[in-house]
Design a protein around this motif. Structure first.
Motif, PDB file in Angstrom:
ATOM      1  N   MET A   1     -32.832  27.466  50.613  1.00  0.00           N
ATOM      2  CA  MET A   1     -33.248  25.884  50.214  1.00  0.00           C
ATOM      3  C   MET A   1     -34.357  25.400  50.260  1.00  0.00           C
ATOM      4  O   MET A   1     -34.493  24.340  49.491  1.00  0.00           O
ATOM      5  CB  MET A   1     -31.929  25.033  50.875  1.00  0.00           C
ATOM      6  CG  MET A   1     -32.145  23.186  50.628  1.00  0.00           C
ATOM      7  SD  MET A   1     -30.333  23.604  49.868  1.00  0.00           S
ATOM      8  CE  MET A   1     -30.685  21.278  48.997  1.00  0.00           C
ATOM      9  N   THR A   2     -35.318  25.345  50.697  1.00  0.00           N
ATOM     10  CA  THR A   2     -36.738  25.258  50.733  1.00  0.00           C
ATOM     11  C   THR A   2     -37.029  25.673  49.222  1.00  0.00           C
ATOM     12  O   THR A   2     -37.979  25.253  48.631  1.00  0.00           O
ATOM     13  CB  THR A   2     -37.371  25.690  51.952  1.00  0.00           C
ATOM     14  OG1 THR A   2     -37.123  25.493  53.293  1.00  0.00           O
ATOM     15  CG2 THR A   2     -38.630  25.381  51.964  1.00  0.00           C
ATOM     16  N   ALA A   3     -36.841  27.649  49.170  1.00  0.00           N
ATOM     17  CA  ALA A   3     -37.567  27.298  47.769  1.00  0.00           C
ATOM     18  C   ALA A   3     -36.880  27.049  46.544  1.00  0.00           C
ATOM     19  O   ALA A   3     -37.795  26.832  45.450  1.00  0.00           O
ATOM     20  CB  ALA A   3     -36.743  29.047  47.978  1.00  0.00           C
ATOM     21  N   LEU A   4     -35.432  26.707  46.680  1.00  0.00           N
ATOM     22  CA  LEU A   4     -35.157  26.213  45.481  1.00  0.00           C
ATOM     23  C   LEU A   4     -35.247  24.308  45.519  1.00  0.00           C
ATOM     24  O   LEU A   4     -36.117  24.186  44.077  1.00  0.00           O
ATOM     25  CB  LEU A   4     -33.908  25.519  46.225  1.00  0.00           C
ATOM     26  CG  LEU A   4     -32.859  24.524  44.997  1.00  0.00           C
ATOM     27  CD1 LEU A   4     -32.615  26.027  43.798  1.00  0.00           C
ATOM     28  CD2 LEU A   4     -31.026  24.594  45.180  1.00  0.00           C
ATOM     29  N   VAL A   5     -36.016  24.115  46.467  1.00  0.00           N
ATOM     30  CA  VAL A   5     -36.552  22.634  46.304  1.00  0.00           C
ATOM     31  C   VAL A   5     -38.212  22.152  45.661  1.00  0.00           C
ATOM     32  O   VAL A   5     -38.675  21.696  45.065  1.00  0.00           O
ATOM     33  CB  VAL A   5     -36.891  21.687  47.892  1.00  0.00           C
ATOM     34  CG1 VAL A   5     -37.828  20.267  48.131  1.00  0.00           C
ATOM     35  CG2 VAL A   5     -35.583  21.156  48.410  1.00  0.00           C
ATOM     36  N   CYS A   6     -38.740  23.825  46.514  1.00  0.00           N
ATOM     37  CA  CYS A   6     -40.375  23.726  45.403  1.00  0.00           C
ATOM     38  C   CYS A   6     -40.091  24.538  44.241  1.00  0.00           C
ATOM     39  O   CYS A   6     -41.223  24.281  43.514  1.00  0.00           O
ATOM     40  CB  CYS A   6     -40.702  25.057  46.690  1.00  0.00           C
ATOM     41  SG  CYS A   6     -41.487  25.087  48.559  1.00  0.00           S
ATOM     42  N   GLY A   7     -39.019  25.308  43.769  1.00  0.00           N
ATOM     43  CA  GLY A   7     -39.285  25.752  42.770  1.00  0.00           C
ATOM     44  C   GLY A   7     -38.768  24.647  41.841  1.00  0.00           C
ATOM     45  O   GLY A   7     -39.627  24.776  40.612  1.00  0.00           O
ATOM     46  N   ASN A   8     -37.731  23.527  42.227  1.00  0.00           N
ATOM     47  CA  ASN A   8     -38.022  22.277  41.434  1.00  0.00           C
ATOM     48  C   ASN A   8     -38.700  21.030  41.304  1.00  0.00           C
ATOM     49  O   ASN A   8     -39.777  20.446  40.566  1.00  0.00           O
ATOM     50  CB  ASN A   8     -36.281  21.157  42.163  1.00  0.00           C
ATOM     51  CG  ASN A   8     -35.215  21.458  41.433  1.00  0.00           C
ATOM     52  OD1 ASN A   8     -34.948  22.496  40.354  1.00  0.00           O
ATOM     53  ND2 ASN A   8     -34.379  21.260  42.780  1.00  0.00           N
ATOM     54  N   VAL A   9     -40.040  21.392  42.433  1.00  0.00           N
ATOM     55  CA  VAL A   9     -40.601  20.425  42.655  1.00  0.00           C
ATOM     56  C   VAL A   9     -41.923  21.113  41.042  1.00  0.00           C
ATOM     57  O   VAL A   9     -42.606  20.429  40.646  1.00  0.00           O
ATOM     58  CB  VAL A   9     -41.395  20.396  43.878  1.00  0.00           C
ATOM     59  CG1 VAL A   9     -43.363  19.523  44.010  1.00  0.00           C
ATOM     60  CG2 VAL A   9     -40.932  19.280  44.304  1.00  0.00           C
ATOM     61  N   LEU A  10     -42.356  22.343  41.363  1.00  0.00           N
ATOM     62  CA  LEU A  10     -42.656  23.289  40.781  1.00  0.00           C
ATOM     63  C   LEU A  10     -42.000  22.944  38.918  1.00  0.00           C
ATOM     64  O   LEU A  10     -43.034  22.609  37.994  1.00  0.00           O
ATOM     65  CB  LEU A  10     -43.261  24.562  40.550  1.00  0.00           C
ATOM     66  CG  LEU A  10     -44.012  25.307  40.413  1.00  0.00           C
ATOM     67  CD1 LEU A  10     -45.579  24.728  40.311  1.00  0.00           C
ATOM     68  CD2 LEU A  10     -44.006  26.458  40.300  1.00  0.00           C
ATOM     69  N   LEU A  11     -40.996  22.722  38.820  1.00  0.00           N
ATOM     70  CA  LEU A  11     -40.579  22.607  37.662  1.00  0.00           C
ATOM     71  C   LEU A  11     -40.985  21.413  37.391  1.00  0.00           C
ATOM     72  O   LEU A  11     -41.245  21.361  35.507  1.00  0.00           O
ATOM     73  CB  LEU A  11     -39.123  22.995  37.209  1.00  0.00           C
ATOM     74  CG  LEU A  11     -38.836  22.837  35.967  1.00  0.00           C
ATOM     75  CD1 LEU A  11     -39.467  24.166  34.776  1.00  0.00           C
ATOM     76  CD2 LEU A  11     -37.254  22.593  36.311  1.00  0.00           C
ATOM     77  N   THR A  12     -41.054  19.802  37.756  1.00  0.00           N
ATOM     78  CA  THR A  12     -41.423  18.988  37.320  1.00  0.00           C
ATOM     79  C   THR A  12     -42.682  18.442  37.082  1.00  0.00           C
ATOM     80  O   THR A  12     -43.082  17.861  36.196  1.00  0.00           O
ATOM     81  CB  THR A  12     -41.019  17.995  38.654  1.00  0.00           C
ATOM     82  OG1 THR A  12     -39.647  17.817  38.763  1.00  0.00           O
ATOM     83  CG2 THR A  12     -41.557  16.544  38.508  1.00  0.00           C
ATOM     84  N   VAL A  13     -44.241  19.335  37.831  1.00  0.00           N
ATOM     85  CA  VAL A  13     -45.101  18.949  37.954  1.00  0.00           C
ATOM     86  C   VAL A  13     -45.444  19.548  36.532  1.00  0.00           C
ATOM     87  O   VAL A  13     -46.264  19.147  35.852  1.00  0.00           O
ATOM     88  CB  VAL A  13     -45.814  20.106  38.876  1.00  0.00           C
ATOM     89  CG1 VAL A  13     -47.250  20.470  38.510  1.00  0.00           C
ATOM     90  CG2 VAL A  13     -45.748  18.905  39.734  1.00  0.00           C
ATOM     91  N   VAL A  14     -44.908  20.707  36.013  1.00  0.00           N
ATOM     92  CA  VAL A  14     -44.656  21.506  34.842  1.00  0.00           C
ATOM     93  C   VAL A  14     -44.635  20.951  33.572  1.00  0.00           C
ATOM     94  O   VAL A  14     -45.048  20.838  32.640  1.00  0.00           O
ATOM     95  CB  VAL A  14     -44.305  22.625  34.686  1.00  0.00           C
ATOM     96  CG1 VAL A  14     -44.344  23.930  33.695  1.00  0.00           C
ATOM     97  CG2 VAL A  14     -45.348  23.870  35.861  1.00  0.00           C
ATOM     98  N   LEU A  15     -43.376  20.205  33.522  1.00  0.00           N
ATOM     99  CA  LEU A  15     -43.121  19.045  32.722  1.00  0.00           C
ATOM    100  C   LEU A  15     -43.664  18.567  32.564  1.00  0.00           C
ATOM    101  O   LEU A  15     -44.020  17.879  31.609  1.00  0.00           O
ATOM    102  CB  LEU A  15     -41.558  18.634  33.504  1.00  0.00           C
ATOM    103  CG  LEU A  15     -40.466  18.649  32.312  1.00  0.00           C
ATOM    104  CD1 LEU A  15     -40.223  19.376  30.727  1.00  0.00           C
ATOM    105  CD2 LEU A  15     -39.152  17.648  32.992  1.00  0.00           C
ATOM    106  N   LEU A  16     -44.341  17.805  33.295  1.00  0.00           N
ATOM    107  CA  LEU A  16     -45.052  16.038  33.957  1.00  0.00           C
ATOM    108  C   LEU A  16     -46.500  16.931  32.634  1.00  0.00           C
ATOM    109  O   LEU A  16     -47.222  15.946  32.062  1.00  0.00           O
ATOM    110  CB  LEU A  16     -45.706  15.342  35.119  1.00  0.00           C
ATOM    111  CG  LEU A  16     -44.160  14.818  35.591  1.00  0.00           C
ATOM    112  CD1 LEU A  16     -44.404  14.416  37.056  1.00  0.00           C
ATOM    113  CD2 LEU A  16     -43.368  13.483  34.530  1.00  0.00           C
ATOM    114  N   ALA A  17     -46.954  18.042  33.044  1.00  0.00           N
ATOM    115  CA  ALA A  17     -48.137  18.349  32.883  1.00  0.00           C
ATOM    116  C   ALA A  17     -47.964  18.230  31.135  1.00  0.00           C
ATOM    117  O   ALA A  17     -48.965  17.817  30.483  1.00  0.00           O
ATOM    118  CB  ALA A  17     -48.535  19.504  33.790  1.00  0.00           C
TER     119      ALA A  17
END
Length: 199
Positions: free
Chosen positions: A1-17
């Motif tokens: 579950m934690t890995a899924l949340v971290c993956g979503n956060v990382l994806l959001t950061v990449v998208l914003l960048a």
């Protein structure tokens, strides 16, 4: 579950960048387009200039009729071409399409022998009543390089002129007339003066 949340956060950061980089790049491209001078038809200093009146003629058309630049038409593009000039062959269909879309009359001009001109006009799809075959008009306008174009008013006044070998060059003749600048070079000079004054 934690890995899924971290993956979503990382994806959001990449998208914003990505959005940020795209926004910055768009601003830079817009700035570049404002700085780059438009590619306009090259205008020579010899011969009649914009504002001068084109010789009234009349000049001989290939069909034997007479043509006068000041015959009350709408704006007319007078394009000097030659059967021996490969650039002339390239610009003819471009000019025909351009003038049709811009609703500008198009008259071709040259001074080859009548038989050569007739054959050239047929091969290029130019009607005989749209081709001036007269050496006088080229001499009076001091045409020394081809293809040379003159945008004329209905009264035969030269609105803009220049050497043309692309659609952009033809557009620059209309733009120069509509903007009040006789040439793109005048426009560039004006822009430089404006920058100096704002500094």
């Amino acid at each position: 579950m934690t890995a899924l949340v971290c993956g979503n956060v990382l994806l959001t950061v990449v998208l914003l960048a990505t959005f940020f980089v795209t926004w910055r790049l768009t601003r830079q491209v817009r700035r570049l387009f404002r700085e780059v001078a438009p590619a306009g038809a090259l205008t020579g200093s010899k011969g009649p200039q914009p504002g001068d009146t084109c010789p009234s003629g009349p000049f001989r058309l290939l069909n034997g009729a007479a043509f006068s630049p000041a015959d009350g038409r709408e704006a007319t593009l007078l394009l000097f071409v030659s059967a021996t000039c490969p650039v002339s062959r390239k610009i003819i269909p471009i000019a025909q399409d351009f003038c049709r879309k811009e609703r500008v009359d198009l008259i071709f001009a040259g001074d080859d022998a009548s038989e050569v001109q007739q054959r050239f006009a047929q091969q290029s799809g130019v009607k005989a009543d749209h081709f001036v075959n007269d050496s006088v008009i080229g001499r009076v306008l001091e045409v020394d390089k081809l293809p040379a174009a003159f945008l004329l008013s209905s009264e035969g006044v030269i609105l803009s002129r220049g050497l043309v070998n692309s659609r952009e060059h033809l557009e620059s003749l209309l733009n120069a007339w509509e903007s009040g600048f006789t040439t793109v070079q005048d426009y560039i000079t004006h822009r430089k003066q404006q920058k100096i004054q704002t500094v």
